[in-house]
Design a protein around this motif. Sequence first.
Motif, PDB file in Angstrom:
ATOM      1  N   GLY A 243       0.793  -1.227   0.000  1.00 29.51           N
ATOM      2  CA  GLY A 243       0.000   0.000   0.000  1.00 29.51           C
ATOM      3  C   GLY A 243       0.818   1.265   0.000  1.00 29.51           C
ATOM      4  N   GLY A 244       2.049   1.192  -0.517  1.00 28.00           N
ATOM      5  CA  GLY A 244       2.942   2.350  -0.468  1.00 28.00           C
ATOM      6  C   GLY A 244       2.373   3.626  -1.047  1.00 28.00           C
ATOM      7  N   TYR A 245       1.611   3.500  -2.137  1.00 29.88           N
ATOM      8  CA  TYR A 245       1.029   4.684  -2.765  1.00 29.88           C
ATOM      9  C   TYR A 245      -0.318   5.068  -2.155  1.00 29.88           C
ATOM     10  N   ARG A 246      -0.759   4.350  -1.127  1.00 31.16           N
ATOM     11  CA  ARG A 246      -2.049   4.628  -0.492  1.00 31.16           C
ATOM     12  C   ARG A 246      -1.916   5.011   0.979  1.00 31.16           C
ATOM     13  N   ARG A 247      -0.690   5.151   1.447  1.00 32.36           N
ATOM     14  CA  ARG A 247      -0.453   5.401   2.871  1.00 32.36           C
ATOM     15  C   ARG A 247       0.145   6.787   3.074  1.00 32.36           C
ATOM     16  N   PRO A 248      -0.666   7.753   3.474  1.00 36.25           N
ATOM     17  CA  PRO A 248      -0.171   9.127   3.594  1.00 36.25           C
ATOM     18  C   PRO A 248       0.942   9.297   4.612  1.00 36.25           C
ATOM     19  N   GLU A 249       1.016   8.393   5.613  1.00 38.31           N
ATOM     20  CA  GLU A 249       2.045   8.555   6.647  1.00 38.31           C
ATOM     21  C   GLU A 249       3.457   8.346   6.096  1.00 38.31           C
ATOM     22  N   LEU A 250       3.571   7.773   4.899  1.00 40.14           N
ATOM     23  CA  LEU A 250       4.887   7.533   4.309  1.00 40.14           C
ATOM     24  C   LEU A 250       5.390   8.715   3.490  1.00 40.14           C
ATOM     25  N   TRP A 251       4.513   9.677   3.233  1.00 46.05           N
ATOM     26  CA  TRP A 251       4.837  10.720   2.264  1.00 46.05           C
ATOM     27  C   TRP A 251       4.960  12.091   2.915  1.00 46.05           C
ATOM     28  N   MET A 252       5.827  12.907   2.336  1.00 46.46           N
ATOM     29  CA  MET A 252       5.819  14.322   2.680  1.00 46.46           C
ATOM     30  C   MET A 252       4.462  14.892   2.289  1.00 46.46           C
ATOM     31  N   SER A 253       4.025  15.934   2.962  1.00 50.19           N
ATOM     32  CA  SER A 253       2.697  16.485   2.708  1.00 50.19           C
ATOM     33  C   SER A 253       2.534  16.888   1.241  1.00 50.19           C
ATOM     34  N   GLU A 254       3.509  17.599   0.704  1.00 50.28           N
ATOM     35  CA  GLU A 254       3.438  18.013  -0.695  1.00 50.28           C
ATOM     36  C   GLU A 254       3.466  16.802  -1.614  1.00 50.28           C
TER      37      GLU A 254
END
Length: 428
Positions: A243-254
Amino acid sequence: MNAKTEAIHLLDPGLLSKRFASVRSHSQARAESLSEEDCCAQSMEDASPVKWHLAHTTWFFETFILERFEHAFHAFDPAFRVLFNSYYNGVGDKYARPFRGLLTRPSLREIQAYRHDVDRRMQQLLAPDYLFRLPSEQREALMTLLELGLQHEQQHQELMMTDVLHLFSCNPLQPAYTRMPPQRSVDLELHWQAFDAGIVTIGSDGGFSFDNELPRHRQFVEAYQLASRLVTNGEYLAFMEDGGYRRPELWMSEGWSWVQAQALQHPLYWQDVHASTGKAFGHEADGWHVFGLHGLQKLDPNAAVSQISWFEADAYARWANARLPTEAEWEHAAYQTMQSDESVLTQLFGVCWQWTSSSYAPYPGFTAAAGALGEYNGKFMSNQYVLRGSSCVTPDGHSRRSYRNFFPSTARWQFAGIRLARSGHWSV
């Protein structure tokens, strides 16, 4: 650029002439298999047509060398000064980058004539009976500009490949740039190489360098570890399946906003080929495939993942309980590897450029050169990240450990991959 380049000051006219001809012919070789239509098309604003690359690199020699040093200089075509100026405000007006693909005129044949004319005139400047009549100060200036022009052309040789790949990826026929089979990867076990804390020296230590590699200076780095190799397709696929592309906690906000806005689910050139659609294009097997210069190939799980943006690299590193290295860590580790008799780190060069966590900024004491050439690097030191190493399409002889490549955090069409880092001296 760094004017103190040892090799160029040997001033062997025969070697200079051969080097100039070799670099210029390599650009021609990279375009040789392309049609005129291939060379004129522009697939997006960030890319340029091959025809434009061939003309712009020629414009560089005409504008910065011939115009200054040629007796009775005359422009091949005065209109080219605007058409093929990239971003040098000090030279004058520019043709807008997003519309380079609309330049159906001049034709590719005219651009080739332009290259031939400028090459002939440049070789006249490099002839002994001309070169050694110049005062030493002018001769040194010409040699410095010559080396910069050749290094600049090598940069565009790589861009030709990245831009052609993006162009071909937009074609439903999925054409291959080359029919040679891709080199198969080697299954390398990942291990962590530890480096001690201390003061390290980074930046160019001699030979040619661009101005952004200077001045050489000291930085303190804490103890750190680097992965022995690059992240593979198989490892990145595990990130996607988790779920790497579906997990907001892994990404910078932008980065998360960008992923959602673009509806991203996988790297740029990955395709989930189904049996029915795959057969129509000559691909019997279904599953993940990757489009590259060799056409559409079944995903090799052991090959380094490529065409990854900084946002994607950063998210993957966070998922892997790691981080991206700083550029000081990368350069220090590369130096240690190059000094060692053991294979400490692999795939530093010739596979993928490697994203770092370092923003593209001037080194302490950096000053841009005077005049239009001062615009070469310095004015882009904003909103970009540094990449280190080199890629599979970087020309031979163009790599060095101090090289600072740079792109925005959303850039995906370059041959850019991931090397992981960790802080401290801990192990799994």
